[in-house]
Design an enzyme around this catalytic site. Structure first.
Site, PDB file in Angstrom:
ATOM      1  N   ASP A 154     -15.365  -4.801   1.654  1.00 38.90           N
ATOM      2  CA  ASP A 154     -15.188  -6.058   2.384  1.00 38.90           C
ATOM      3  C   ASP A 154     -15.630  -5.923   3.833  1.00 38.90           C
ATOM      4  O   ASP A 154     -15.696  -6.907   4.556  1.00 38.90           O
ATOM      5  CB  ASP A 154     -13.745  -6.566   2.288  1.00 38.90           C
ATOM      6  CG  ASP A 154     -12.728  -5.627   2.920  1.00 38.90           C
ATOM      7  OD1 ASP A 154     -13.069  -4.466   3.203  1.00 38.90           O
ATOM      8  OD2 ASP A 154     -11.572  -6.067   3.121  1.00 38.90           O
ATOM      9  N   ARG A 155     -15.948  -4.691   4.276  1.00 33.58           N
ATOM     10  CA  ARG A 155     -16.471  -4.482   5.625  1.00 33.58           C
ATOM     11  C   ARG A 155     -17.844  -3.824   5.534  1.00 33.58           C
ATOM     12  O   ARG A 155     -18.078  -2.994   4.653  1.00 33.58           O
ATOM     13  CB  ARG A 155     -15.542  -3.570   6.442  1.00 33.58           C
ATOM     14  CG  ARG A 155     -14.219  -4.208   6.804  1.00 33.58           C
ATOM     15  CD  ARG A 155     -13.408  -3.301   7.707  1.00 33.58           C
ATOM     16  NE  ARG A 155     -13.009  -2.071   7.029  1.00 33.58           N
ATOM     17  CZ  ARG A 155     -12.710  -0.932   7.659  1.00 33.58           C
ATOM     18  NH1 ARG A 155     -12.826  -0.858   8.976  1.00 33.58           N
ATOM     19  NH2 ARG A 155     -12.326   0.126   6.968  1.00 33.58           N
ATOM     20  N   LYS A 165      -3.881  -6.548  -2.303  1.00 34.23           N
ATOM     21  CA  LYS A 165      -4.146  -7.623  -1.351  1.00 34.23           C
ATOM     22  C   LYS A 165      -3.955  -8.939  -2.097  1.00 34.23           C
ATOM     23  O   LYS A 165      -4.584  -9.158  -3.137  1.00 34.23           O
ATOM     24  CB  LYS A 165      -5.563  -7.516  -0.785  1.00 34.23           C
ATOM     25  CG  LYS A 165      -5.789  -6.267   0.056  1.00 34.23           C
ATOM     26  CD  LYS A 165      -7.198  -6.235   0.631  1.00 34.23           C
ATOM     27  CE  LYS A 165      -7.404  -5.005   1.498  1.00 34.23           C
ATOM     28  NZ  LYS A 165      -8.772  -4.935   2.083  1.00 34.23           N
ATOM     29  N   SER A 220      -8.468   0.081  -0.045  1.00 33.89           N
ATOM     30  CA  SER A 220      -9.557  -0.013   0.925  1.00 33.89           C
ATOM     31  C   SER A 220     -10.128   1.371   1.233  1.00 33.89           C
ATOM     32  O   SER A 220     -10.696   2.027   0.373  1.00 33.89           O
ATOM     33  CB  SER A 220      -9.072  -0.724   2.186  1.00 33.89           C
ATOM     34  OG  SER A 220     -10.129  -0.947   3.085  1.00 33.89           O
ATOM     35  N   HIS A 221      -9.955   1.826   2.482  1.00 31.14           N
ATOM     36  CA  HIS A 221     -10.543   3.091   2.922  1.00 31.14           C
ATOM     37  C   HIS A 221      -9.570   4.264   2.844  1.00 31.14           C
ATOM     38  O   HIS A 221      -9.932   5.382   3.211  1.00 31.14           O
ATOM     39  CB  HIS A 221     -11.023   2.948   4.372  1.00 31.14           C
ATOM     40  CG  HIS A 221      -9.916   2.598   5.324  1.00 31.14           C
ATOM     41  ND1 HIS A 221      -9.543   1.293   5.540  1.00 31.14           N
ATOM     42  CD2 HIS A 221      -9.094   3.363   6.076  1.00 31.14           C
ATOM     43  CE1 HIS A 221      -8.539   1.278   6.408  1.00 31.14           C
ATOM     44  NE2 HIS A 221      -8.249   2.526   6.746  1.00 31.14           N
ATOM     45  N   ASP A 241     -17.157   0.000   3.253  1.00 26.90           N
ATOM     46  CA  ASP A 241     -15.920   0.743   3.030  1.00 26.90           C
ATOM     47  C   ASP A 241     -15.572   0.698   1.543  1.00 26.90           C
ATOM     48  O   ASP A 241     -16.327   0.170   0.723  1.00 26.90           O
ATOM     49  CB  ASP A 241     -14.789   0.219   3.916  1.00 26.90           C
ATOM     50  CG  ASP A 241     -14.363  -1.203   3.597  1.00 26.90           C
ATOM     51  OD1 ASP A 241     -15.112  -1.912   2.901  1.00 26.90           O
ATOM     52  OD2 ASP A 241     -13.281  -1.617   4.044  1.00 26.90           O
ATOM     53  N   ARG A 297       0.838  -1.196   0.000  1.00 29.76           N
ATOM     54  CA  ARG A 297       0.000   0.000   0.000  1.00 29.76           C
ATOM     55  C   ARG A 297       0.873   1.246   0.000  1.00 29.76           C
ATOM     56  O   ARG A 297       1.819   1.347   0.772  1.00 29.76           O
ATOM     57  CB  ARG A 297      -0.932   0.015   1.219  1.00 29.76           C
ATOM     58  CG  ARG A 297      -2.125   0.935   1.053  1.00 29.76           C
ATOM     59  CD  ARG A 297      -3.143   0.757   2.149  1.00 29.76           C
ATOM     60  NE  ARG A 297      -3.714  -0.572   2.208  1.00 29.76           N
ATOM     61  CZ  ARG A 297      -4.828  -0.879   2.879  1.00 29.76           C
ATOM     62  NH1 ARG A 297      -5.464   0.066   3.544  1.00 29.76           N
ATOM     63  NH2 ARG A 297      -5.287  -2.107   2.895  1.00 29.76           N
ATOM     64  N   HIS A 318     -14.860  -6.681  10.252  1.00 29.47           N
ATOM     65  CA  HIS A 318     -14.468  -7.759   9.342  1.00 29.47           C
ATOM     66  C   HIS A 318     -15.145  -9.039   9.832  1.00 29.47           C
ATOM     67  O   HIS A 318     -15.064  -9.368  11.024  1.00 29.47           O
ATOM     68  CB  HIS A 318     -12.950  -7.960   9.338  1.00 29.47           C
ATOM     69  CG  HIS A 318     -12.204  -6.974   8.500  1.00 29.47           C
ATOM     70  ND1 HIS A 318     -12.201  -7.016   7.124  1.00 29.47           N
ATOM     71  CD2 HIS A 318     -11.430  -5.921   8.843  1.00 29.47           C
ATOM     72  CE1 HIS A 318     -11.458  -6.031   6.652  1.00 29.47           C
ATOM     73  NE2 HIS A 318     -10.977  -5.343   7.666  1.00 29.47           N
ATOM     74  N   ASP A 328     -13.514  -0.850  -0.544  1.00 32.38           N
ATOM     75  CA  ASP A 328     -13.458  -2.094  -1.325  1.00 32.38           C
ATOM     76  C   ASP A 328     -14.553  -3.061  -0.925  1.00 32.38           C
ATOM     77  O   ASP A 328     -14.568  -4.214  -1.363  1.00 32.38           O
ATOM     78  CB  ASP A 328     -12.079  -2.748  -1.226  1.00 32.38           C
ATOM     79  CG  ASP A 328     -11.674  -3.097   0.201  1.00 32.38           C
ATOM     80  OD1 ASP A 328     -12.198  -2.479   1.149  1.00 32.38           O
ATOM     81  OD2 ASP A 328     -10.816  -3.987   0.372  1.00 32.38           O
TER      82      ASP A 328
END
Length: 454
Positions: free
Chosen positions: A247-248, A109, A99-100, A243, A15, A331, A245
């Site tokens: 995933d949450r 990832k 992500s965020h 978020d 990242r 998560h 991407d």
């Protein structure tokens, strides 16, 4: 470019700022190294809506193909959609997202076949070493027979798989407001919710990696405000925020009040245990609410407590054959999803639980929200070890109090506990406290903070 990989290769992913810290040329080297380290003959690659994502993703794919790997490109996707593809196709995968993080960031990832995580101890360190060597010495020539690049659509298959795991066909009609934050939830939600007895009120579904409305980080209360206001205005049954991407997922009730991720963990754990005949192991990290292990035991399951961090959760999921795992950070991990995390599946469980009874969400989750928590409080300290030692000295030997060192220092009594963990990257100590009531929690929180900041 001259790249400092120590700044962008983190514990669990890659990242950094594009193009200042990394670019497409470096992405190609990561793709080649990923193919080399995994010894993969085929991989799957996807990306989010950030402006830099398509180019970085394609460069990575070409780098992997140059090492002989056939690459399936699934294009725009959420992170859990990439995990679905890795699991369903049984291929190592790479997801391009930060992500965020703000718009100028991007990342990768990585996972092995079956969505198994790749972190520092499971291949990421080797990938970094290989890229550093190639940066210094030059990249190897492409192999004699490079791999192919093939586009494949997986969104509808992903949506069908999730709907096969939670039956919502018989629920009462619900009205739900969803804030996608201009992230990948705007791509996945319409397909997953299609045909269900739901009235969807979309917020910020336009894919825009510059995040024009608010940061795509619902863990920050400021980014939930729009959703909290909209839910009661719409007369909706609940609100869901994803978020960047997707995933949450974060949930607010019919009043717009946030539902604790620990309460969601407990609710989903009860449902997954019921689906498995009242048996099974559920993983939770040590700063989720005490409600979680209590609910797991009440429903016939076995709770297993672990350190904070998705690599620890996933490792314990595999080691224990667990059916479900949850974290305070929203998560949620499922055995039926290759032990990977998917906020969308957790959201479907909440919708199914709410729609399967007549009461409002606030009443439903009350049974899963039994304690008062402080949330995470960060303190900058000059010496993390010295402050932790001071806390130990203050509490050690007190009657009725236990201490443990699973992750930082946890101090616990019959009706309260707190945990203090050092940050790995900053001079911070992170405090989380919980108690049976507000007054006790405040007293314990302030007592611990006085020592930390003393």
């Amino acid at each position: 470019m001259t790249a400092d990989l120590s700044q962008i290769v983190k514990a669990y992913d890659v990242r950094g700022v594009v193009p200042d810290q990394w670019d497409e040329a470096l992405a190609a080297l990561f793709g080649a190294a990923f193919a080399e380290v995994t010894a993969a003959t085929a991989i799957v690659v996807g990306h989010d809506m950030r402006p830099s994502s398509p180019g970085l993703s394609r460069a990575f794919a070409r780098g992997a193909a140059d090492r002989g790997a056939d690459v399936t490109e699934i294009g725009l996707c959420s992170t859990d959609q990439l995990y679905y593809a890795s699991g369903a196709l049984n291929l190592p995968g790479a997801m391009f997202t930060a992500s965020h993080n703000p718009a100028q960031y991007n990342g990768i990832k990585l996972c092995r076949a079956g969505a198994a995580p790749v972190g520092q101890d499971t291949g990421l360190a080797q990938i970094r070493e290989l890229v550093e060597r190639w940066l210094a010495e030059g990249a190897p020539d492409p192999v004699a027979r490079p791999g192919t690049l093939l586009a494949r659509e997986t969104l509808e298959d992903y949506a069908a798989h999730l709907r096969s795991l939670v039956d919502l066909t018989a629920i009462r009609p619900l009205k739900v407001v969803v804030d996608a934050g201009n992230g990948m939830g705007g791509h996945t939600v319409p397909s997953v919710f299609a045909g269900l007895p739901l009235t969807l009120v979309p917020m910020y579904f336009e894919l825009d990696g510059t995040f024009p409305n608010h940061e795509a980080n619902p863990l920050d209360p400021a980014n939930l405000v729009d959703l909290q206001k909209r839910v009661p205005v719409e007369g909706a049954d609940l609100g869901i925020a994803f978020d960047g991407d997707a995933d949450r997922c974060f949930v607010v009730d019919e009043h717009g009040d946030p539902v604790s991720p620990s309460a969601v963990t407990a609710l989903v754990a009860a449902r997954e245990l019921a689906r498995n005949g009242g048996k099974g192991t559920v993983i939770h990290n040590l700063i989720t609410s005490r409600t979680v292990p209590e609910v797991v035991k009440e429903n016939g399951g076995t709770p297993v407590r672990t350190r904070v961090g998705h690599s620890f959760i996933k490792a314990e999921m595999a080691r224990n054959g667990a059916i479900f795992g949850g974290e305070h950070s929203a998560h949620y991990y499922f055995k039926d999803f290759w032990n990977a995390d998917t906020g969308m599946l957790a959201a479907l469980h909440v919708l199914a639980a709410l729609g399967g009874q007549e009461g409002p969400l606030s009443a439903l989750v009350a049974q899963y929200d039994r304690y008062t928590g402080s949330g995470e409080i960060n303190s900058t300290v000059a010496d993390q070890s010295a402050r932790l030692a001071a806390i130990r000295t203050a509490y050690e030997g007190r009657p009725g109090i236990t201490l443990d060192d699973l992750d930082g220092l946890t101090v616990a009594a019959a009706d309260w506990w707190f945990n203090v963990r050092p940050s790995n990257t900053e001079p911070l100590l992170r405090l989380n406290a919980e108690a049976k009531d507000e007054a006790t929690m405040t007293k314990i929180r302030d007592e611990a903070l006085a020592i930390i900041r003393g």
